[in-house]
Design a protein around this motif. Sequence first.
Motif, short mmCIF file in Angstrom:
data_model
loop_
_atom_site.label_atom_id
_atom_site.label_comp_id
_atom_site.label_asym_id
_atom_site.label_seq_id
_atom_site.Cartn_x
_atom_site.Cartn_y
_atom_site.Cartn_z
N GLY A 157 37.88 33.66 48.77
CA GLY A 157 37.28 33.32 47.49
C GLY A 157 37.81 34.11 46.30
O GLY A 157 37.30 33.95 45.19
N VAL A 158 38.85 34.94 46.51
CA VAL A 158 39.42 35.69 45.39
C VAL A 158 40.94 35.57 45.33
O VAL A 158 41.55 35.84 44.30
N ILE A 159 41.61 35.13 46.42
CA ILE A 159 43.07 35.24 46.44
C ILE A 159 43.76 34.26 45.51
O ILE A 159 44.96 34.44 45.21
N ASP A 160 43.06 33.24 45.02
CA ASP A 160 43.70 32.34 44.05
C ASP A 160 44.15 33.09 42.80
O ASP A 160 45.07 32.63 42.10
N VAL A 161 43.58 34.24 42.51
CA VAL A 161 43.97 34.98 41.30
C VAL A 161 45.30 35.68 41.46
O VAL A 161 45.81 36.26 40.49
N ALA A 162 45.92 35.65 42.64
CA ALA A 162 47.25 36.24 42.81
C ALA A 162 48.22 35.71 41.77
O ALA A 162 49.07 36.43 41.24
N ASN A 163 48.10 34.43 41.46
CA ASN A 163 48.96 33.81 40.46
C ASN A 163 48.76 34.43 39.08
O ASN A 163 49.72 34.60 38.31
N GLY A 164 47.53 34.80 38.77
CA GLY A 164 47.23 35.36 37.45
C GLY A 164 47.45 36.86 37.35
O GLY A 164 47.66 37.38 36.26
N PHE B 78 49.27 44.57 44.88
CA PHE B 78 47.95 44.92 44.37
C PHE B 78 46.89 44.68 45.43
O PHE B 78 47.12 44.03 46.46
N TRP B 79 45.70 45.20 45.14
CA TRP B 79 44.52 44.99 45.97
C TRP B 79 43.44 44.35 45.12
O TRP B 79 43.28 44.67 43.94
N LEU B 80 42.70 43.41 45.72
CA LEU B 80 41.64 42.67 45.04
C LEU B 80 40.31 42.86 45.76
O LEU B 80 40.26 42.96 46.99
N ARG B 81 39.24 42.84 44.96
CA ARG B 81 37.89 42.88 45.53
C ARG B 81 36.93 42.15 44.60
O ARG B 81 36.82 42.51 43.43
N PRO B 82 36.22 41.11 45.10
CA PRO B 82 35.18 40.49 44.27
C PRO B 82 33.96 41.40 44.22
O PRO B 82 33.54 41.94 45.25
N ARG B 83 33.39 41.58 43.05
CA ARG B 83 32.23 42.46 42.92
C ARG B 83 30.91 41.74 43.18
O ARG B 83 29.89 42.39 43.39
N LEU B 84 30.92 40.40 43.16
CA LEU B 84 29.70 39.64 43.37
C LEU B 84 29.71 39.00 44.75
O LEU B 84 30.76 38.79 45.36
N GLY C 12 37.54 33.77 30.43
CA GLY C 12 36.62 33.36 31.50
C GLY C 12 35.91 34.53 32.15
O GLY C 12 36.39 35.66 32.18
N GLU C 13 34.72 34.24 32.68
CA GLU C 13 33.89 35.28 33.26
C GLU C 13 34.36 35.71 34.64
O GLU C 13 34.19 36.86 35.02
N PHE C 14 34.96 34.78 35.42
CA PHE C 14 35.29 35.12 36.80
C PHE C 14 36.19 36.35 36.89
O PHE C 14 35.96 37.25 37.70
N VAL C 15 37.25 36.41 36.08
CA VAL C 15 38.18 37.53 36.20
C VAL C 15 37.51 38.86 35.88
O VAL C 15 37.99 39.92 36.31
N ARG C 16 36.40 38.82 35.15
CA ARG C 16 35.68 40.06 34.82
C ARG C 16 34.87 40.57 36.01
O ARG C 16 34.32 41.67 35.96
N THR C 17 34.77 39.77 37.06
CA THR C 17 34.00 40.16 38.24
C THR C 17 34.89 40.61 39.39
O THR C 17 34.41 40.84 40.50
N VAL C 18 36.20 40.74 39.14
CA VAL C 18 37.15 41.07 40.20
C VAL C 18 37.77 42.43 39.91
O VAL C 18 38.28 42.68 38.81
N ASP C 19 37.72 43.33 40.90
CA ASP C 19 38.40 44.62 40.79
C ASP C 19 39.85 44.44 41.22
O ASP C 19 40.13 43.82 42.26
N VAL C 20 40.78 44.98 40.43
CA VAL C 20 42.21 44.90 40.73
C VAL C 20 42.81 46.29 40.63
O VAL C 20 42.62 47.00 39.64
N ARG C 21 43.53 46.69 41.66
CA ARG C 21 44.37 47.91 41.63
C ARG C 21 45.80 47.43 41.82
O ARG C 21 46.13 46.90 42.88
N ARG C 22 46.65 47.65 40.80
CA ARG C 22 47.94 46.96 40.77
C ARG C 22 49.11 47.90 40.57
O ARG C 22 49.04 48.85 39.78
#
Length: 257
Positions: A181-188, A159-165, A139-149
């Motif tokens: 709009g990005v924290i749902d990815v915590a599960n992934g 970890f830290w998350l940041r949406p790039r868009l 999927g494209e969405f995960v490619r738009t999220v910066d993750v430092r883990r």
Amino acid sequence: MTAYFERLDAHRYRATPAVGGGWNPAEQHVAPSLGLLVHAVERELARRGSGGARLARLSFDILGPYAIGDVEIAVTTIRPGRTIELVEATLAHGGRTAIVLRAWLMQTSDTSAIAGADHLPLPPLEGLEAWEPSSIWAGEFVRTVDVRREHIAPGRSRFWLRPRLALVADEEVSDTARLIGVIDVANGVTPRAHPQELAFPNLDVTVHLIDDPVGEWIGCDTVVGFGRTGTGLTHTVLHDRRGPVGTSDQILTLRAR
């Protein structure tokens, strides 16, 4: 692509290809939709003058998958009040409700003299390695999220998350809406099992906020647990650069693939 959604009118938005989901790239990842619902609630509160009320609890029920396309949002007040209020917002796709948000709003007051929470601090993001979610997710969405883990163990990460868009093209959006709009990815980002071997989608996201998150990044201290009867739970303590700001929980359905 510069945004996850483009506004069509007062209530309708067009999803861009950037929302492509991890379980099925042709479906929308729910994360941006959660932020969009918060944005719609905040706009409605501003329109009618909320008198300083803030979002304290956000309970999202995910009613099923939905394809990339136009969505429509409706906001209603369930329990009006001057100090406490309950608001409901729905996101529909193709005439079918896909997500329901119930948000408790609370009147603000100055409690800075007693503010604090004794959760363990997160390591600074500058000291953490970048991790690419697309290494295990489609999927494209995960490619738009910066993750430092910091990966500690299967099902345990900080970890830290940041949406790039942008959440909505050419529209000012609060830090709260953008980061919800990005924290749902915590599960992934904290998989206890590889997604090619086990499906573990979440049916909900419930967020409690003691402070409004501030800044570009949202920090997550996350633990994933699997039960013995096909149910799991992703629990996250949320941080911004100042410290803990709340929690997020996601109930999981576990399905062998």
